[in-house]
Design an enzyme around this catalytic site. Structure first.
Site, PDB file in Angstrom:
ATOM      1  N   HIS A 206     -64.093  71.595  -0.359  1.00 35.85           N
ATOM      2  CA  HIS A 206     -65.523  71.312  -0.552  1.00 35.85           C
ATOM      3  C   HIS A 206     -66.421  72.340   0.145  1.00 35.85           C
ATOM      4  O   HIS A 206     -67.612  72.425  -0.174  1.00 35.85           O
ATOM      5  CB  HIS A 206     -65.877  69.925  -0.011  1.00 35.85           C
ATOM      6  CG  HIS A 206     -65.268  68.796  -0.776  1.00 35.85           C
ATOM      7  ND1 HIS A 206     -65.377  68.680  -2.145  1.00 35.85           N
ATOM      8  CD2 HIS A 206     -64.538  67.713  -0.366  1.00 35.85           C
ATOM      9  CE1 HIS A 206     -64.740  67.587  -2.550  1.00 35.85           C
ATOM     10  NE2 HIS A 206     -64.224  66.992  -1.493  1.00 35.85           N
TER      11      HIS A 206
ATOM     12  N   ASP B 178     -56.599  67.186  -6.010  1.00 39.46           N
ATOM     13  CA  ASP B 178     -57.315  66.251  -5.143  1.00 39.46           C
ATOM     14  C   ASP B 178     -58.267  65.436  -6.002  1.00 39.46           C
ATOM     15  O   ASP B 178     -58.844  65.946  -6.962  1.00 39.46           O
ATOM     16  CB  ASP B 178     -58.092  67.040  -4.083  1.00 39.46           C
ATOM     17  CG  ASP B 178     -58.736  66.152  -3.035  1.00 39.46           C
ATOM     18  OD1 ASP B 178     -58.201  66.067  -1.918  1.00 39.46           O
ATOM     19  OD2 ASP B 178     -59.792  65.547  -3.332  1.00 39.46           O
TER      20      ASP B 178
ATOM     21  N   HIS C  44     -61.176  64.446  -5.552  1.00 35.67           N
ATOM     22  CA  HIS C  44     -62.570  64.895  -5.492  1.00 35.67           C
ATOM     23  C   HIS C  44     -62.674  66.328  -5.988  1.00 35.67           C
ATOM     24  O   HIS C  44     -61.785  67.143  -5.739  1.00 35.67           O
ATOM     25  CB  HIS C  44     -63.099  64.773  -4.062  1.00 35.67           C
ATOM     26  CG  HIS C  44     -62.928  63.409  -3.482  1.00 35.67           C
ATOM     27  ND1 HIS C  44     -62.020  63.128  -2.482  1.00 35.67           N
ATOM     28  CD2 HIS C  44     -63.525  62.232  -3.788  1.00 35.67           C
ATOM     29  CE1 HIS C  44     -62.077  61.842  -2.185  1.00 35.67           C
ATOM     30  NE2 HIS C  44     -62.974  61.277  -2.968  1.00 35.67           N
TER      31      HIS C  44
ATOM     32  N   ASP D 154     -55.384  61.714  -2.577  1.00 32.45           N
ATOM     33  CA  ASP D 154     -56.351  60.625  -2.652  1.00 32.45           C
ATOM     34  C   ASP D 154     -56.532  60.066  -4.057  1.00 32.45           C
ATOM     35  O   ASP D 154     -57.372  59.181  -4.270  1.00 32.45           O
ATOM     36  CB  ASP D 154     -57.705  61.044  -2.070  1.00 32.45           C
ATOM     37  CG  ASP D 154     -58.044  62.496  -2.318  1.00 32.45           C
ATOM     38  OD1 ASP D 154     -57.383  63.118  -3.166  1.00 32.45           O
ATOM     39  OD2 ASP D 154     -58.964  63.007  -1.666  1.00 32.45           O
TER      40      ASP D 154
END
Length: 425
Positions: A191, A228, A230, A316
């Site tokens: 991120h 991931d 996200h 996740d």
């Protein structure tokens, strides 16, 4: 029946004799290894070569010193609770890898911090300096360098170590010390933007590794696959104008960051077509991820033909994760890892580096990590996922029509990628 194996160590040659020893054949890499001597591997490609263990593993205890703080809000009545990005998931994963014996089939990699010069390939020097300065200030408990980008005093040292670990693993693979490597480090990175942190990330570890491979090692094509849950917004933004990097993200639609990772985000300028997003709907399980990998990821890698494959390995998207609404289990991560390793074997001599990202279930992350390491090493430990049946019995694991529509839209971007690659040829 006994056999003889020739091992070259420097300029010396040793003849090793084995009798009645079980040999293990790995279907992905076509390697043969002996469980009693896990540091020896014989490739069937030429029938004679003997090389070091094929999987590198990097774990640095300094990761445990990263402190993202506590979650609390007196105004809203929220008592302090442990931050999601805490050491437990990674520590427990490392423990399971250790007690299971899978680490006996890996080569430990020695970590080192990334230099300012290495970080500056993808990050603004002013931002790096800011993190350094705040890290030296011991008058406060925590500092924020972007949305959900927090660290405690000393945080620069820990974040630089995570980015440096990514470089170490990349060099180990490119130098032929290992075929693939797994970096278990924190804070995560995908991120982090060029000039600020975000989403528990301070420096973008995988972007640092990719830029190192391109600028310091002279590679011309690097692929990044991010599973991931996200969206890897920082990684995308750092390379969206660079046709030397193929970025593919499989993530939950409209999770984090908001308004990020849509299918129409396909790269910019010379990098158009080299960014592929697959924003899967909440509730996606095995069927959706298999479709995304088989119809988008693998064809894109085949069209791009990378010289190195980097993987943002976040767990996740698992059923038990508190920060997602997906339904994967450990065996689904094992399957994805196997497919990526097969693709790497076909396109870049197996050179693959997995970099740990998210995953916030202390209970379940260790089993997902073990499944991936078993696939990477080719060694089954005998430890099984105690929740595998629960995952598969959860409703709607099969590919659903609304999920299929997203995959179909992403397939069109693969066609754009093919045309761009052909134009450049």
């Amino acid at each position: 029946r006994s056999f003889r194996m020739c091992l070259c160590v420097g300029q010396k040659t040793q003849i090793l004799h084995f009798s009645y020893i079980q040999l293990v054949y790995h279907r992905v890499t076509r390697d043969v290894f002996c469980p009693f001597y896990p540091d020896l591997v014989m490739s069937l490609a030429n029938g004679t070569a003997v090389r070091s263990v094929r999987t590198g593993y990097l774990w640095d205890e300094i990761s445990n010193f990263h402190n993202a703080g506590y979650l609390q809000n007196l105004r809203l009545g929220m008592e302090p609770v442990k931050h999601w990005e805490n050491p437990e998931t990674k520590r427990r994963m490392h423990t399971l890898l250790s007690v299971s014996g899978v680490l006996d089939h890996t080569l430990p990699l020695r970590p080192r911090p990334a230099t300012v010069e290495e970080l500056s390939r993808v990050h603004d020097p002013a931002y790096i300096s800011k993190v350094q300065e705040l890290s030296l200030d011991e008058s406060k408990g925590h500092f924020t360098v972007g949305h959900e980008g927090t660290f405690a005093p000393g945080g620069f040292t820990v974040a630089a170590a995570a980015a440096g670990g990514a470089i170490v693993a990349t060099d180990a693979v490119l130098d032929g010390k290992v075929s693939n490597a797994y970096v278990l480090a924190r804070p995560p990175g995908h991120h982090a933007e060029r000039d600020h942190g975000m989403g528990f990330c301070i420096f973008n570890n995988i972007a640092v590794a990719a830029s190192h491979a391109l600028e310091a090692r002279g590679l011309k094509r690097v692929a990044i696959v991010d599973y991931d849950v996200h969206h890897g917004n920082g990684t995308q933004h750092m390379f969206e104008e660079d046709p030397r990097v193929l970025f593919i993200s499989l993530h939950q639609d409209s999770n984090y960051p908001l308004r990020s990772g849509y299918v129409h985000e396909q790269g910019k300028g010379p990098g158009e077509g080299f960014t592929i997003n697959v924003p899967l709907p909440p509730g996606s399980g095995e069927g959706a991820y298999r479709a995304a990998v088989e119809r988008v990821v693998l064809p894109a890698l085949a069209a791009f033909r990378p010289e190195l494959l980097l993987v943002s390995s976040g767990f996740d998207a698992a059923l038990f994760d508190p920060l997602s609404a997906m339904m994967l289990g450990a065996d689904q991560f094992r399957w994805m890892a196997g497919k990526l390793l097969e693709a790497a074997g076909a396109h870049c001599s197996g050179r693959t580096v997995f970099l740990h990202e998210g995953g916030y279930s202390e209970l379940y992350v260790p089993y997902c990590g073990l499944a991936v390491l078993e696939e990477m090493t080719g060694h089954k430990t005998g430890y099984t996922d105690p929740y595998a049946e629960d995952v598969l019995n959860w409703g709607y694991q099969a590919l659903q029509p609304h999920q299929d529509a997203v995959v179909a839209a992403a397939e069109k971007v693969v066609e754009l990628l093919r045309s761009r690659v052909q134009q450049a040829a």
